[in-house]
Write a protein that holds these residues in place. Structure first.
Motif, PDB file in Angstrom:
ATOM      1  N   MET A 105       0.854  -1.199   0.000  1.00 11.16           N
ATOM      2  CA  MET A 105       0.000   0.000   0.000  1.00 11.16           C
ATOM      3  C   MET A 105       0.888   1.247   0.000  1.00 11.16           C
ATOM      4  SD  MET A 105      -2.873   1.225   2.789  1.00 11.16           S
ATOM      5  CE  MET A 105      -4.026  -0.069   2.310  1.00 11.16           C
ATOM      6  N   THR A 106       0.536   2.220  -0.821  1.00  5.18           N
ATOM      7  CA  THR A 106       1.283   3.475  -0.854  1.00  5.18           C
ATOM      8  C   THR A 106       1.025   4.270   0.421  1.00  5.18           C
ATOM      9  OG1 THR A 106      -0.546   4.291  -2.221  1.00  5.18           O
ATOM     10  CG2 THR A 106       1.524   3.777  -3.333  1.00  5.18           C
ATOM     11  N   THR A 107       2.060   4.966   0.888  1.00  4.34           N
ATOM     12  CA  THR A 107       1.982   5.650   2.173  1.00  4.34           C
ATOM     13  C   THR A 107       2.257   7.133   2.016  1.00  4.34           C
ATOM     14  OG1 THR A 107       4.319   5.213   2.620  1.00  4.34           O
ATOM     15  CG2 THR A 107       2.721   3.585   3.417  1.00  4.34           C
ATOM     16  N   ALA A 108       1.599   7.932   2.859  1.00  6.71           N
ATOM     17  CA  ALA A 108       1.796   9.378   2.862  1.00  6.71           C
ATOM     18  C   ALA A 108       1.857   9.883   4.286  1.00  6.71           C
ATOM     19  CB  ALA A 108       0.664  10.082   2.117  1.00  6.71           C
ATOM     20  N   VAL A 109       2.732  10.840   4.529  1.00  7.23           N
ATOM     21  CA  VAL A 109       2.780  11.575   5.786  1.00  7.23           C
ATOM     22  C   VAL A 109       2.401  13.015   5.489  1.00  7.23           C
ATOM     23  CG1 VAL A 109       4.218  12.405   7.677  1.00  7.23           C
ATOM     24  CG2 VAL A 109       4.535  10.089   6.803  1.00  7.23           C
ATOM     25  N   VAL A 110       1.398  13.506   6.191  1.00  3.26           N
ATOM     26  CA  VAL A 110       0.945  14.891   6.030  1.00  3.26           C
ATOM     27  C   VAL A 110       1.410  15.666   7.259  1.00  3.26           C
ATOM     28  CG1 VAL A 110      -1.040  16.428   5.763  1.00  3.26           C
ATOM     29  CG2 VAL A 110      -1.067  14.139   4.713  1.00  3.26           C
ATOM     30  N   VAL A 111       2.138  16.737   7.048  1.00  4.07           N
ATOM     31  CA  VAL A 111       2.646  17.553   8.148  1.00  4.07           C
ATOM     32  C   VAL A 111       1.760  18.781   8.283  1.00  4.07           C
ATOM     33  CG1 VAL A 111       4.629  18.784   9.086  1.00  4.07           C
ATOM     34  CG2 VAL A 111       4.983  16.727   7.704  1.00  4.07           C
ATOM     35  N   GLY A 112       0.925  18.782   9.311  1.00  2.00           N
ATOM     36  CA  GLY A 112       0.002  19.890   9.549  1.00  2.00           C
ATOM     37  C   GLY A 112      -1.440  19.449   9.444  1.00  2.00           C
ATOM     38  N   ALA A 113      -2.236  19.768  10.474  1.00  9.45           N
ATOM     39  CA  ALA A 113      -3.645  19.359  10.501  1.00  9.45           C
ATOM     40  C   ALA A 113      -4.577  20.549  10.433  1.00  9.45           C
ATOM     41  CB  ALA A 113      -3.930  18.530  11.759  1.00  9.45           C
ATOM     42  N   GLY A 114      -4.223  21.502   9.570  1.00  3.99           N
ATOM     43  CA  GLY A 114      -5.153  22.578   9.252  1.00  3.99           C
ATOM     44  C   GLY A 114      -6.068  22.141   8.123  1.00  3.99           C
ATOM     45  N   ILE A 115      -6.743  23.093   7.500  1.00  2.30           N
ATOM     46  CA  ILE A 115      -7.684  22.762   6.429  1.00  2.30           C
ATOM     47  C   ILE A 115      -6.965  22.072   5.272  1.00  2.30           C
ATOM     48  CG2 ILE A 115      -9.219  23.751   4.678  1.00  2.30           C
ATOM     49  CD1 ILE A 115      -9.950  25.905   6.763  1.00  2.30           C
ATOM     50  N   ALA A 116      -5.807  22.604   4.857  1.00  2.00           N
ATOM     51  CA  ALA A 116      -5.085  22.023   3.718  1.00  2.00           C
ATOM     52  C   ALA A 116      -4.632  20.603   4.017  1.00  2.00           C
ATOM     53  CB  ALA A 116      -3.882  22.896   3.368  1.00  2.00           C
ATOM     54  N   GLY A 117      -4.007  20.410   5.180  1.00  2.00           N
ATOM     55  CA  GLY A 117      -3.486  19.093   5.519  1.00  2.00           C
ATOM     56  C   GLY A 117      -4.568  18.049   5.692  1.00  2.00           C
ATOM     57  N   LEU A 118      -5.636  18.410   6.392  1.00  2.00           N
ATOM     58  CA  LEU A 118      -6.714  17.436   6.617  1.00  2.00           C
ATOM     59  C   LEU A 118      -7.453  17.121   5.318  1.00  2.00           C
ATOM     60  CD1 LEU A 118      -8.145  18.675  10.040  1.00  2.00           C
ATOM     61  CD2 LEU A 118      -6.816  16.600   9.604  1.00  2.00           C
ATOM     62  N   ALA A 119      -7.671  18.135   4.472  1.00  3.51           N
ATOM     63  CA  ALA A 119      -8.337  17.868   3.190  1.00  3.51           C
ATOM     64  C   ALA A 119      -7.492  16.931   2.334  1.00  3.51           C
ATOM     65  CB  ALA A 119      -8.605  19.174   2.454  1.00  3.51           C
ATOM     66  N   ALA A 120      -6.164  17.151   2.325  1.00  8.30           N
ATOM     67  CA  ALA A 120      -5.283  16.250   1.576  1.00  8.30           C
ATOM     68  C   ALA A 120      -5.330  14.845   2.164  1.00  8.30           C
ATOM     69  CB  ALA A 120      -3.853  16.787   1.588  1.00  8.30           C
ATOM     70  N   ALA A 121      -5.337  14.746   3.480  1.00  5.06           N
ATOM     71  CA  ALA A 121      -5.380  13.436   4.130  1.00  5.06           C
ATOM     72  C   ALA A 121      -6.673  12.702   3.819  1.00  5.06           C
ATOM     73  CB  ALA A 121      -5.213  13.598   5.643  1.00  5.06           C
ATOM     74  N   VAL A 122      -7.797  13.417   3.836  1.00  2.00           N
ATOM     75  CA  VAL A 122      -9.080  12.782   3.519  1.00  2.00           C
ATOM     76  C   VAL A 122      -9.077  12.291   2.071  1.00  2.00           C
ATOM     77  CG1 VAL A 122     -11.565  13.179   3.242  1.00  2.00           C
ATOM     78  CG2 VAL A 122     -10.369  14.098   5.237  1.00  2.00           C
ATOM     79  N   GLY A 123      -8.599  13.125   1.161  1.00  2.00           N
ATOM     80  CA  GLY A 123      -8.545  12.709  -0.238  1.00  2.00           C
ATOM     81  C   GLY A 123      -7.673  11.491  -0.446  1.00  2.00           C
ATOM     82  N   LEU A 124      -6.495  11.467   0.160  1.00  2.00           N
ATOM     83  CA  LEU A 124      -5.591  10.333   0.009  1.00  2.00           C
ATOM     84  C   LEU A 124      -6.156   9.073   0.657  1.00  2.00           C
ATOM     85  CD1 LEU A 124      -2.241  12.220   0.713  1.00  2.00           C
ATOM     86  CD2 LEU A 124      -2.928  11.201  -1.471  1.00  2.00           C
ATOM     87  N   HIS A 125      -6.774   9.243   1.817  1.00  2.00           N
ATOM     88  CA  HIS A 125      -7.377   8.084   2.494  1.00  2.00           C
ATOM     89  C   HIS A 125      -8.484   7.480   1.639  1.00  2.00           C
ATOM     90  CE1 HIS A 125      -9.008   5.577   5.678  1.00  2.00           C
ATOM     91  NE2 HIS A 125     -10.184   6.161   5.519  1.00  2.00           N
ATOM     92  N   ARG A 126      -9.324   8.328   1.050  1.00  2.00           N
ATOM     93  CA  ARG A 126     -10.402   7.830   0.203  1.00  2.00           C
ATOM     94  C   ARG A 126      -9.866   7.178  -1.070  1.00  2.00           C
ATOM     95  NH1 ARG A 126     -15.663   9.627   0.949  1.00  2.00           N
ATOM     96  NH2 ARG A 126     -15.983   9.691  -1.315  1.00  2.00           N
ATOM     97  N   ALA A 127      -8.654   7.579  -1.482  1.00  2.00           N
ATOM     98  CA  ALA A 127      -8.035   6.982  -2.668  1.00  2.00           C
ATOM     99  C   ALA A 127      -7.280   5.695  -2.356  1.00  2.00           C
ATOM    100  CB  ALA A 127      -7.088   7.993  -3.309  1.00  2.00           C
ATOM    101  N   GLY A 128      -7.312   5.273  -1.092  1.00  2.00           N
ATOM    102  CA  GLY A 128      -6.705   3.998  -0.725  1.00  2.00           C
ATOM    103  C   GLY A 128      -5.300   4.077  -0.174  1.00  2.00           C
ATOM    104  N   TRP A 129      -4.821   5.292   0.092  1.00  2.00           N
ATOM    105  CA  TRP A 129      -3.488   5.448   0.659  1.00  2.00           C
ATOM    106  C   TRP A 129      -3.510   5.207   2.167  1.00  2.00           C
ATOM    107  CZ3 TRP A 129       1.073   8.227  -1.476  1.00  2.00           C
ATOM    108  CH2 TRP A 129       1.025   8.318  -2.864  1.00  2.00           C
ATOM    109  N   SER A 130      -2.394   4.769   2.706  1.00  2.00           N
ATOM    110  CA  SER A 130      -2.183   4.733   4.151  1.00  2.00           C
ATOM    111  C   SER A 130      -1.623   6.092   4.555  1.00  2.00           C
ATOM    112  CB  SER A 130      -1.199   3.620   4.533  1.00  2.00           C
ATOM    113  OG  SER A 130      -0.900   3.686   5.912  1.00  2.00           O
ATOM    114  N   VAL A 131      -2.354   6.817   5.396  1.00  2.00           N
ATOM    115  CA  VAL A 131      -2.023   8.210   5.694  1.00  2.00           C
ATOM    116  C   VAL A 131      -1.757   8.403   7.180  1.00  2.00           C
ATOM    117  CG1 VAL A 131      -2.772  10.614   5.486  1.00  2.00           C
ATOM    118  CG2 VAL A 131      -3.537   8.929   3.803  1.00  2.00           C
TER     119      VAL A 131
END
Length: 335
Positions: A1-27
């Motif tokens: 599984m492809t993995t991502a680390v998002v640094v920052g839990a503001g609007i930008a970071g959380l929106a990116a994390a939600v998108g990646l999670h829905r796309a099947g990434w481990s976030v």
């Protein structure tokens, strides 16, 4: 599984994390604050951002927590219209904290790690351990400086902004301009009024007490009746005051290696056009869609950069121009 680390839990970071999670990434999301904000003032979300959030499964939550922006108008400080009243064109108002909460609730509980300070020296390890690192660490992004150098630090505009709520009923959004200052009043999603004010002021010396509502009343209390009425009803516990910073030198790329920059980390802009949160959401959506195309991280980040760098930098330039127009005397009202 492809993995991502998002640094920052503001609007930008959380929106990116939600998108990646829905796309099947481990976030994994790393946030240095011990908790996410539970209070705040409203932000305007435009139609494109609302549609993007709905595509991430947040449509129902937005429907219950946001209110339509019914009309927009500019007036002078004495109340004379500068522009005709116009409809909100599908935009909506939502509390920043409510939006963060909606995004956070769309992720499994273990994904967001709070109280995780990240030193710049940790970046090589993150890049080695994950397929993708998303730099969403805000205006004063340490990752941006590490990747592109100190020349790309955010700089102060000299403008101060205040934000808060007031116990009174307001609909639509009206901005009042004059005396190199601005005061905005809008409805609030939880009822009452959301307000903001900006002025060109010298910086407050470090360690000194922050001026309270009396400062606002001195600067704006003699303005049009709706402004004075709002100041009289300020909830003092909600008042936020800080200097405005932006990225005066535009980044040459929004990625380097397997690191993508989103939101303020990529294009910190003044709030004058109300585009910051919207552009952050569109960044996250573009990044996710580019990665979903399945051509590998390198090509996906190049596609993301091509999609987002020019429009966000155009918006940032326009916002900086408006900041100058309002606060440095280039716009002179007829009344």
């Amino acid at each position: 599984m492809t993995t991502a680390v998002v640094v920052g839990a503001g609007i930008a970071g959380l929106a990116a994390a939600v998108g990646l999670h829905r796309a099947g990434w481990s976030v994994q999301v790393l946030e240095q604050r011990p908790e996410l904000p539970t209070a705040g003032t409203a932000v305007v979300l435009h139609r494109s951002a609302l549609e993007g959030l709905a595509s991430l499964g947040l449509g129902t939550g937005l429907a219950t927590r946001a209110i339509p922006l019914t009309e927009l108008q500019l007036r002078t400080r004495t109340g004379v219209p500068i522009t005709p009243s116009r409809p909100g064109s599908g935009s909506a108002l939502i509390d920043r904290s409510a939006l963060v909460d909606l995004l956070r609730a769309s992720l499994p509980e273990p994904v967001v790690a709070l109280g995780r300070s990240l030193a710049v020296r940790d970046l090589p390890d993150l890049r080695a351990q994950a397929d993708l690192v998303v730099a969403a660490d805000g205006v004063h992004s340490s990752l941006r400086q590490e990747l592109f150098g100190c020349a790309y630090r955010a700089t102060a505009t000299g403008t101060t902004v205040w934000r808060g709520t007031a116990d009174m009923v307001t609909t639509g959004l009206t901005e009042y301009w004059g005396q190199r200052r601005r005061f905005g009043i809008s409805g609030h999603p939880g009822g009452g009024t959301n307000w903001y004010a900006t002025a060109l002021l010298p910086p407050t010396p470090a360690g000194s007490a922050q001026p309270g509502p009396d400062e606002l009343r001195r600067l704006f209390g003699h303005w049009s009746a709706p402004v004075a009425a709002t100041l009289a009803k300020i909830d003092e516990g909600t008042v936020l005051r800080h200097g405005i910073y932006h990225l005066a030198r535009r980044l040459p790329l929004y990625h380097r290696g397997n690191v993508a920059l989103v939101g303020d980390a990529a294009h910190a802009m003044t709030p004058d056009l109300g585009r910051g949160a919207n552009e952050a959401i569109l960044d996250a959506l573009s990044l996710t869609r580019s990665l979903e195309a399945g051509h590998g991280v390198d090509l996906a980040l190049a596609a993301y950069d091509k999609s987002r760098r020019r429009p966000t930098q155009v918006a940032a330039t326009g916002s900086a121009v408006l900041d100058t127009l309002i606060h440095r005397g280039l716009w002179r009202p007829s009344a």
